[in-house]
Motif scaffolding. Sequence first.
Motif, PDB file in Angstrom:
ATOM      1  N   LYS A  12       4.348 -28.323   2.512  1.00 23.15           N
ATOM      2  CA  LYS A  12       4.456 -27.344   3.589  1.00 23.15           C
ATOM      3  C   LYS A  12       5.826 -26.691   3.476  1.00 23.15           C
ATOM      4  CE  LYS A  12       3.982 -26.575   8.552  1.00 23.15           C
ATOM      5  NZ  LYS A  12       3.666 -27.124   9.884  1.00 23.15           N
ATOM      6  N   VAL A  51      -6.259 -29.624  -0.904  1.00 20.28           N
ATOM      7  CA  VAL A  51      -5.916 -28.902   0.317  1.00 20.28           C
ATOM      8  C   VAL A  51      -6.389 -27.465   0.161  1.00 20.28           C
ATOM      9  CG1 VAL A  51      -4.042 -28.027   1.761  1.00 20.28           C
ATOM     10  CG2 VAL A  51      -3.940 -30.361   0.861  1.00 20.28           C
ATOM     11  N   ASN A  61      -9.913 -20.955   7.054  1.00 15.20           N
ATOM     12  CA  ASN A  61      -9.529 -22.142   6.298  1.00 15.20           C
ATOM     13  C   ASN A  61     -10.643 -23.179   6.277  1.00 15.20           C
ATOM     14  OD1 ASN A  61      -6.990 -21.084   5.729  1.00 15.20           O
ATOM     15  ND2 ASN A  61      -6.004 -22.081   7.465  1.00 15.20           N
ATOM     16  N   PHE A 115      -8.628 -31.326   2.659  1.00 12.94           N
ATOM     17  CA  PHE A 115      -7.886 -31.243   3.913  1.00 12.94           C
ATOM     18  C   PHE A 115      -7.591 -29.783   4.239  1.00 12.94           C
ATOM     19  CE2 PHE A 115      -7.314 -35.550   2.700  1.00 12.94           C
ATOM     20  CZ  PHE A 115      -6.990 -36.274   3.831  1.00 12.94           C
ATOM     21  N   THR A 116      -7.649 -29.460   5.521  1.00  9.74           N
ATOM     22  CA  THR A 116      -7.278 -28.119   5.949  1.00  9.74           C
ATOM     23  C   THR A 116      -6.845 -28.164   7.405  1.00  9.74           C
ATOM     24  OG1 THR A 116      -7.910 -25.780   5.847  1.00  9.74           O
ATOM     25  CG2 THR A 116      -9.531 -27.303   6.760  1.00  9.74           C
ATOM     26  N   ALA A 162      -2.629 -36.032   3.043  1.00 16.37           N
ATOM     27  CA  ALA A 162      -3.436 -35.682   1.875  1.00 16.37           C
ATOM     28  C   ALA A 162      -2.968 -36.442   0.643  1.00 16.37           C
ATOM     29  CB  ALA A 162      -3.380 -34.173   1.634  1.00 16.37           C
ATOM     30  N   LEU A 197       0.345 -32.865   7.085  1.00 11.55           N
ATOM     31  CA  LEU A 197      -0.806 -32.748   6.189  1.00 11.55           C
ATOM     32  C   LEU A 197      -0.448 -33.054   4.742  1.00 11.55           C
ATOM     33  CD1 LEU A 197      -3.590 -30.104   6.458  1.00 11.55           C
ATOM     34  CD2 LEU A 197      -2.676 -30.694   4.221  1.00 11.55           C
ATOM     35  N   GLU A 198       0.733 -32.651   4.283  1.00 11.96           N
ATOM     36  CA  GLU A 198       1.088 -32.927   2.889  1.00 11.96           C
ATOM     37  C   GLU A 198       1.204 -34.427   2.636  1.00 11.96           C
ATOM     38  OE1 GLU A 198       5.371 -32.192   1.653  1.00 11.96           O
ATOM     39  OE2 GLU A 198       5.308 -31.007   3.488  1.00 11.96           O
ATOM     40  N   ALA A 218     -12.612 -24.632   3.040  1.00 10.12           N
ATOM     41  CA  ALA A 218     -12.639 -26.071   2.776  1.00 10.12           C
ATOM     42  C   ALA A 218     -14.061 -26.582   2.597  1.00 10.12           C
ATOM     43  CB  ALA A 218     -11.945 -26.812   3.914  1.00 10.12           C
ATOM     44  N   ALA A 265      -3.585 -32.297  -3.793  1.00  6.72           N
ATOM     45  CA  ALA A 265      -2.837 -33.009  -2.758  1.00  6.72           C
ATOM     46  C   ALA A 265      -1.601 -33.683  -3.323  1.00  6.72           C
ATOM     47  CB  ALA A 265      -3.743 -34.043  -2.087  1.00  6.72           C
ATOM     48  N   PHE A 279       1.426 -23.466   2.767  1.00  2.95           N
ATOM     49  CA  PHE A 279       1.181 -24.496   1.756  1.00  2.95           C
ATOM     50  C   PHE A 279       1.294 -23.930   0.350  1.00  2.95           C
ATOM     51  CE2 PHE A 279      -0.583 -26.630   5.451  1.00  2.95           C
ATOM     52  CZ  PHE A 279       0.040 -27.861   5.309  1.00  2.95           C
ATOM     53  N   THR A 336      -0.934 -29.440  10.685  1.00  2.00           N
ATOM     54  CA  THR A 336      -0.264 -29.208   9.400  1.00  2.00           C
ATOM     55  C   THR A 336       1.070 -29.933   9.271  1.00  2.00           C
ATOM     56  OG1 THR A 336       0.832 -27.208  10.217  1.00  2.00           O
ATOM     57  CG2 THR A 336      -1.333 -26.944   9.182  1.00  2.00           C
TER      58      THR A 336
END
Length: 327
Positions: A160, A146, A126, A109-110, A94, A90-91, A130, A155, A169, A87
């Motif tokens: 986060k 996400v 999660n 995304f997860t 994505a 991840l932001e 997803a 996304a 998130f 994570t």
Amino acid sequence: MDVTLFALGGTISMTGHDGGGVVSRLGGADLVAAVPGLAGTGVSLDVRDPRAVPSANLTFGQVLDVLDDAAAAVAGGAHGVVVTQGTDTLEETAFLADLVWPHAQPLVFTGAMRNPTLPGADGPANLLAAVRVAADRTARDLGALVAFKNEIHAARWVAKSHSSSTATFVSPNLGPVGHVVEGRVRLLVGLPRHAPLPRPAAEGLAANRVALHTVSLDDDGTGLAGLADSHQGLVVAGFGVGHVPADLAPVLGELAGRIPVVLTSRSGAGSVFTDTYGAVGSERDLMRRGLIGGGLLRSYQARVLLRTLLAGGADADRIRAVFADRS
């Protein structure tokens, strides 16, 4: 429904080892085996393990390579794609995916905040959410998404927000675009998609570096000396609606005469302004000096967008136009 899963490591896949701490050791098949109820979804999973690294170690090129493989999976008949990763970034990954993903099929995304050795590990739930989203026809044409804690986020807006909470998130300027409720995907918001940007080549990425500078109290820009000699772009996270100390304003103006400089807010939500305040160091002053308004984009997203554009060969006019359209 056929969904392809790409497992990239991260907390969702971490287990203990003799050296202490947890490290990425579980593959995609292990993740799938740990999800109660997955077999009852009727989804057929094609599991891939391209790499297993902490997300802090991921690069633009590695993420784009996974997207190439995801596109090939879609071309081969996959109804959607799931990517599991750490994570921490991840932001950003994505958001990068959303910039270049040209397909109608969902790209979801997860990950997890609690590793599998802990009570209440959130990875299985999660991943199940997803997979449901990736297989659902109502999630088509929404770009990258996400799925986390049974919420569905776009996304392009997700962030986060907490270092350890399972509810980390959020989408500060929008909220979730949907939820997974009793196994059903409920999309509540439709988002118009932007035309995908060209996928930057490795050579373009290697030749273009973008720095990120967060403005702080009494910041005179000394740390930015020589930046235009080593970087091809800069994102500035300013105070509030886009302000910096007066002593920093001419430094940023000089840089903007040599490289693209994008102005964002360090606040975490809300837009930078363009035409309200007029003091030296205000957003009006900075725009006059040549900075590019980042609008609602967070600094991390703006950096991903600017580097993607530069790596794709965009000139100054193109960069301004894209930021005006997407921020």
